[in-house]
Design an enzyme around this catalytic site. Structure first.
Site, PDB file in Angstrom:
ATOM      1  N   GLU A  33       0.830  -1.210   0.000  1.00  0.00           N
ATOM      2  CA  GLU A  33       0.000   0.000   0.000  1.00  0.00           C
ATOM      3  C   GLU A  33       0.859   1.252   0.000  1.00  0.00           C
ATOM      4  O   GLU A  33       1.795   1.376   0.802  1.00  0.00           O
ATOM      5  CB  GLU A  33      -0.911  -0.005   1.227  1.00  0.00           C
ATOM      6  CG  GLU A  33      -2.329   0.386   0.932  1.00  0.00           C
ATOM      7  CD  GLU A  33      -3.010  -0.618   0.010  1.00  0.00           C
ATOM      8  OE1 GLU A  33      -3.169  -0.292  -1.197  1.00  0.00           O
ATOM      9  OE2 GLU A  33      -3.387  -1.696   0.465  1.00  0.00           O
ATOM     10  N   ALA A 129     -15.283   2.581  -1.281  1.00  0.00           N
ATOM     11  CA  ALA A 129     -14.930   1.439  -0.436  1.00  0.00           C
ATOM     12  C   ALA A 129     -13.472   1.030  -0.578  1.00  0.00           C
ATOM     13  O   ALA A 129     -13.039   0.044   0.003  1.00  0.00           O
ATOM     14  CB  ALA A 129     -15.826   0.244  -0.770  1.00  0.00           C
ATOM     15  N   LEU A 131     -12.059   0.000  -3.378  1.00  0.00           N
ATOM     16  CA  LEU A 131     -11.971  -1.109  -4.325  1.00  0.00           C
ATOM     17  C   LEU A 131     -11.768  -0.621  -5.752  1.00  0.00           C
ATOM     18  O   LEU A 131     -11.921  -1.374  -6.700  1.00  0.00           O
ATOM     19  CB  LEU A 131     -13.233  -1.979  -4.232  1.00  0.00           C
ATOM     20  CG  LEU A 131     -13.521  -2.547  -2.842  1.00  0.00           C
ATOM     21  CD1 LEU A 131     -14.793  -3.384  -2.860  1.00  0.00           C
ATOM     22  CD2 LEU A 131     -12.353  -3.378  -2.326  1.00  0.00           C
ATOM     23  N   SER A 132     -11.422   0.648  -5.895  1.00  0.00           N
ATOM     24  CA  SER A 132     -11.026   1.231  -7.164  1.00  0.00           C
ATOM     25  C   SER A 132     -12.148   1.265  -8.201  1.00  0.00           C
ATOM     26  O   SER A 132     -11.980   0.870  -9.350  1.00  0.00           O
ATOM     27  CB  SER A 132      -9.806   0.501  -7.726  1.00  0.00           C
ATOM     28  OG  SER A 132      -9.171   1.298  -8.692  1.00  0.00           O
ATOM     29  N   SER A 133     -13.273   1.793  -7.787  1.00  0.00           N
ATOM     30  CA  SER A 133     -14.377   1.974  -8.730  1.00  0.00           C
ATOM     31  C   SER A 133     -14.001   2.947  -9.839  1.00  0.00           C
ATOM     32  O   SER A 133     -14.454   2.799 -10.981  1.00  0.00           O
ATOM     33  CB  SER A 133     -15.622   2.472  -7.993  1.00  0.00           C
ATOM     34  OG  SER A 133     -15.357   3.679  -7.297  1.00  0.00           O
ATOM     35  N   SER A 134     -13.167   3.931  -9.532  1.00  0.00           N
ATOM     36  CA  SER A 134     -12.784   4.914 -10.550  1.00  0.00           C
ATOM     37  C   SER A 134     -11.935   4.271 -11.645  1.00  0.00           C
ATOM     38  O   SER A 134     -12.152   4.512 -12.838  1.00  0.00           O
ATOM     39  CB  SER A 134     -12.033   6.092  -9.923  1.00  0.00           C
ATOM     40  OG  SER A 134     -10.850   5.665  -9.276  1.00  0.00           O
ATOM     41  N   GLU A 166      -6.285   9.783 -14.308  1.00  0.00           N
ATOM     42  CA  GLU A 166      -6.474   9.881 -12.854  1.00  0.00           C
ATOM     43  C   GLU A 166      -5.628  11.003 -12.261  1.00  0.00           C
ATOM     44  O   GLU A 166      -6.089  11.776 -11.421  1.00  0.00           O
ATOM     45  CB  GLU A 166      -6.106   8.548 -12.210  1.00  0.00           C
ATOM     46  CG  GLU A 166      -6.447   8.450 -10.747  1.00  0.00           C
ATOM     47  CD  GLU A 166      -7.859   7.956 -10.484  1.00  0.00           C
ATOM     48  OE1 GLU A 166      -8.344   8.175  -9.365  1.00  0.00           O
ATOM     49  OE2 GLU A 166      -8.481   7.358 -11.376  1.00  0.00           O
ATOM     50  N   ASP A 178      -3.920   0.657  -9.443  1.00  0.00           N
ATOM     51  CA  ASP A 178      -5.333   0.384  -9.716  1.00  0.00           C
ATOM     52  C   ASP A 178      -5.581   0.043 -11.177  1.00  0.00           C
ATOM     53  O   ASP A 178      -6.263  -0.931 -11.510  1.00  0.00           O
ATOM     54  CB  ASP A 178      -6.189   1.592  -9.324  1.00  0.00           C
ATOM     55  CG  ASP A 178      -6.141   1.882  -7.835  1.00  0.00           C
ATOM     56  OD1 ASP A 178      -5.638   1.026  -7.078  1.00  0.00           O
ATOM     57  OD2 ASP A 178      -6.600   2.958  -7.430  1.00  0.00           O
ATOM     58  N   TYR A 230      -4.302  12.075   1.289  1.00  0.00           N
ATOM     59  CA  TYR A 230      -3.488  11.252   0.400  1.00  0.00           C
ATOM     60  C   TYR A 230      -2.298  12.058  -0.114  1.00  0.00           C
ATOM     61  O   TYR A 230      -1.155  11.594  -0.106  1.00  0.00           O
ATOM     62  CB  TYR A 230      -4.372  10.765  -0.755  1.00  0.00           C
ATOM     63  CG  TYR A 230      -3.779   9.675  -1.605  1.00  0.00           C
ATOM     64  CD1 TYR A 230      -4.123   8.342  -1.416  1.00  0.00           C
ATOM     65  CD2 TYR A 230      -2.879   9.968  -2.624  1.00  0.00           C
ATOM     66  CE1 TYR A 230      -3.603   7.331  -2.196  1.00  0.00           C
ATOM     67  CE2 TYR A 230      -2.349   8.969  -3.419  1.00  0.00           C
ATOM     68  CZ  TYR A 230      -2.714   7.653  -3.199  1.00  0.00           C
ATOM     69  OH  TYR A 230      -2.186   6.668  -3.987  1.00  0.00           O
TER      70      TYR A 230
END
Length: 388
Positions: A33, A129, A131-134, A166, A178, A230
């Site tokens: 991470e 969440a 989980l990398s929806s983007s 991104e 991602d 971030y």
């Protein structure tokens, strides 16, 4: 079925049939991470939750994008998308178009002859969440346009394009983890990725044979990578690298840590210590998976969480409760996954203890007065593809 749903949504939104349907998955990061933007190592896998996009080319250069989860239709042109020109959710698809153009330009080509398009998205990747929806949205559109425009770009090319979207259009200073996981993953495997070279290989997980399940524990504490938390962690890493005169923290070994402590502020040191030890944990996890399988990686997962909690300071109480309770209930290991500040934890659980871990975590959240978590199993799945 989501393929039928996205086709129906396209027809309703744009009054005509689509040319086809493509999809890309969300991802879970097994370990590694915040190492990606430090040119280090990561080990994600794609999950069986996807974003589908139906696309139809147009005779002009107009772009229209719509989604089952957003009311408005975003409109632009192939000539207008780019940094600073778009905002809101449409920055993701429009940024992808711009990123493809940048990659084409770097190869001596262009999108000058490309036609505009309409696109409609449907997704079952949970948003917020971790989980990398983007990335799932960006990558689904990237593979669609690669086909529709006959660009013949490779998987790594598409990673570069969506990563540019991104970073430069959405404004989230993430690494390539991602997009790589969403585009390059294979079934029943993790993707061992060197974020400096872009080289990757699949690493078998063998969860079914080992009698193991990976549970996602969505804390329902939402987060956003484009916010300051971030970016400030990334800035701390950059300060540490500058203090040591290295290109990136990838170049620092665990054995170098103690001598480096006095050469920077304490916050930068802690950020660096997480990155350096996390890189080693990725390498150790790959070695264990190759040698003996997933049952042996639990302690590395827990150590990763502790490092993120104490050194990188990106955990929240809900994530700590999820991890601690999972392990106490019989999980072999658990850790927060994604950027932190909310989102999800993952737990590696023997199949016969899935119910017990789920019940114990749910009860612990209730005791602490947290929102009820969403807990579900994920299956390591294939990357982006054409579905119809």
């Amino acid at each position: 079925m989501s393929i039928e749903r996205v086709l129906e949504g396209f027809a309703t939104a744009f009054g005509r049939p689509a040319d086809g349907v493509w999809s890309a998955p969300g991802r879970v990061n097994l370990i590694g991470e915040h190492t990606d933007y430090n040119e280090g190592f990561v080990l994600p896998f794609a999950i069986d939750h996807r974003t589908w996009v139906a696309v139809g080319l147009r005779p002009d250069r107009t772009i229209r994008v719509a989604s089952a989860s957003v009311d408005e239709v975003g409109t632009s042109t192939l000539d207008e998308v780019g940094p600073g020109a778009v905002a809101g959710w449409s920055a993701y698809p429009f940024g992808t178009v711009w990123g493809l153009g940048q990659v084409m330009s770097a190869g001596g080509a262009s999108l000058d002859a490309a036609r505009g398009f309409d696109a409609y998205f449907v997704s079952d990747v949970p948003t917020g969440a971790g989980l990398s929806s983007s990335a799932a949205l960006e990558c689904s559109l990237a593979v669609a346009l690669n086909d529709e425009w006959a660009l013949a770009l490779s998987g790594p090319d598409l990673v570069r394009a969506t990563h540019l979207a991104e970073n430069d259009v959405v404004g989230a200073p993430t690494g390539i983890l991602d997009q790589s996981a969403s585009l390059l993953s294979e079934e029943d495997a993790a993707l061992f990725l060197d974020c400096r070279t872009g080289e990757s290989r699949t690493v078998s997980l063998g969860l079914v044979e080992a009698g193991l399940t990976i549970l996602v524990i969505d804390t329902r504490v939402t987060h956003a990578h484009a916010d300051g938390g971030y970016a400030s962690r990334r800035a701390g890493c950059e300060r540490a690298a500058a203090a040591l005169g290295v290109k990136a923290l990838r170049d620092v070994a665990v054995a170098d840590l103690e001598a480096a402590r006095g050469r920077m502020d304490e916050e930068a040191y802690l950020r660096m210590r997480h990155i350096v030890t996390e890189n080693q944990r990725v390498l150790d996890t790959v070695a264990v998976l190759d040698a003996t399988g997933a049952a042996g990686i639990g302690d590395l997962m827990v150590a990763s969480h502790v490092s993120q909690r104490d050194d990188f300071e990106v955990s929240v109480p809900e994530l700590d409760v999820a991890v601690d309770t999972s392990v106490a209930a019989g999980a072999l290991g658990a850790r927060l996954t994604g950027g932190g500040f909310g989102g999800s934890a993952i737990a590696l659980v023997p199949d016969d203890l899935v119910g017990e871990v789920t019940a114990q975590v749910t009860a612990a959240f209730a005791e602490h007065g947290f929102k009820e978590p969403k807990i579900f199993a994920v299956t390591p799945s294939a990357g982006a593809r054409r579905d119809r």
